[in-house]
Design an enzyme around this catalytic site. Structure first.
Site, mmCIF file in Angstrom:
data_model
loop_
_atom_site.group_PDB
_atom_site.id
_atom_site.type_symbol
_atom_site.label_atom_id
_atom_site.label_comp_id
_atom_site.label_asym_id
_atom_site.label_seq_id
_atom_site.Cartn_x
_atom_site.Cartn_y
_atom_site.Cartn_z
ATOM 1 N N PRO A 26 0.854 -1.194 0.000
ATOM 2 C CA PRO A 26 0.000 0.000 0.000
ATOM 3 C C PRO A 26 0.888 1.243 0.000
ATOM 4 O O PRO A 26 1.692 1.429 0.904
ATOM 5 C CB PRO A 26 -0.776 -0.124 1.323
ATOM 6 N N CYS A 50 4.374 3.282 8.625
ATOM 7 C CA CYS A 50 4.618 4.531 7.909
ATOM 8 C C CYS A 50 5.558 5.435 8.703
ATOM 9 O O CYS A 50 5.271 5.785 9.846
ATOM 10 C CB CYS A 50 3.309 5.269 7.632
ATOM 11 N N ASN A 60 9.460 -7.264 3.110
ATOM 12 C CA ASN A 60 9.281 -6.074 2.285
ATOM 13 C C ASN A 60 10.525 -5.192 2.411
ATOM 14 O O ASN A 60 11.118 -5.107 3.472
ATOM 15 C CB ASN A 60 8.021 -5.326 2.755
#
EC number: 1.3.1.-
Length: 330
Positions: free
Chosen positions: A19, A103, A205
């Site tokens: 995302p 984030c 990731n």
């Protein structure tokens, strides 16, 4: 053996699309889906925005049948707000709910959301439990190694969040203080995968931008799947190429100029369809240089693309790109 999140069967070694704010919208997700991505997520959505019914947050809930399986990702700093946002997101009928604890950007992390929760694992655990209890859907989490080099605590995070019911965990191999700099370190991700207490799928990731890295890191770090973010921007073929290599051991040729133009045009059309002509054209401008990265002497065409204000002009420039470069790039 297939990797499963709840009842969602993702196949043997799934490739996930990360995302990404201002990138992972339905038009971009469409071209990634066409190229074989196994699961996708919406851009992250503010829990406060959803509760206040903010137009931008609500629009991010748009999902389409062809995108499945797809998760809605939410973030926030207030537990009650996250509980309510989970209920709202569940009504949009995704396949799962994902919580963003990764984030690193200032206006998220410095307001107590995103990666900031890595500084307060008790609150992170309580928030996750509230989200899990507020939906019938599987809940997953995306996070980082820790806040900084002195507080790499994702091993504790993995155990505690699994204990309150998350069904998969994606780990970006950097701390918050690293932002996107330096190299991603996947060694802690492997340690978590090897922890006998951990039974949920663990996805890695960070920095996967080639077939070689995907193939090598799959073996070296023992993850259940890989999430790809920045490397897919303007290059959705990365999913197709990695999958082809895993299935056959062969390296696919990269996309031709005609393919690049065709996918870029599809992305543009979907962008206009979803956002309207003016916004669709404007927001597409950030993607052109990525679609044609590596093509010599491209600047003139990029300038034309980003200054064109109607679809006919953009199509004309794209046709010109095909004619100019196809022969010399063949």
């Amino acid at each position: 053996m297939s990797v499963k999140i709840g009842n969602i069967d993702l196949g043997k070694f799934p490739l996930l699309l990360a995302p990404m704010e201002d990138v992972s919208d339905p038009p971009f997700r469409y071209v990634c889906k066409q190229n074989g991505v196994d699961m996708m997520y919406t851009e992250f959505i503010s829990s406060e925005g959803l509760i206040r019914d903010a137009a931008k947050s609500r629009q991010k809930l748009d999902i389409f049948e062809y995108e499945r399986p797809i998760g809605i990702q939410i973030f926030g700093s207030n537990i009650e707000s996250m509980r309510e946002a989970t209920r709202i997101a569940t009504l949009a009928n995704p396949d799962l709910i994902d919580i963003n604890y990764g984030c690193p950007v200032k206006n998220v992390a410095c307001r107590g959301a995103g990666a900031s929760l890595l500084q307060d694992i008790d609150k992170m655990t309580a928030m996750t439990k509230a989200v899990v209890e507020s939906t019938h859907l599987p809940v997953t989490v995306k996070t980082r190694l820790g806040w900084d080099d002195n507080t790499k605590n994702v091993d504790q995070v993995a155990e505690r969040l699994q204990d309150v019911g998350i069904q998969a965990l994606t780990i970006h191999g950097r701390t918050r203080s690293q932002m996107y700099k330096g190299q991603a370190d996947w060694s802690m991700i492997r340690d978590i995968k090897r922890n006998p207490r951990i039974g949920i799928p663990i996805f890695g990731n960070g920095d996967v931008d080639s077939i070689e890295k995907a193939a090598n890191w799959r073996l070296e770090y023992e993850v259940d799947g890989i999430m790809i973010g920045r490397a897919a921007i303007g290059y959705p073929w990365i999913f197709r190429e990695i999958k082809h290599f895993f299935e056959t051991g062969e390296t696919l040729a990269g996309p031709t100029i005609a393919e690049r133009v065709d996918v870029c045009l599809t992305h543009l059309n979907k962008s206009i369809e979803w956002k309207g002509e003016k916004t669709g054209i404007f927001e597409m401008r950030r993607h052109y240089s990525n679609y044609f990265k590596g093509i010599p002497n491209f600047k003139e065409f990029r300038m034309k693309l980003v200054s064109s204000e109607n679809v006919a002009d953009i199509r004309s420039v794209l046709d010109e790109i095909t004619e100019t470069f196809e022969a010399e790039m063949a």
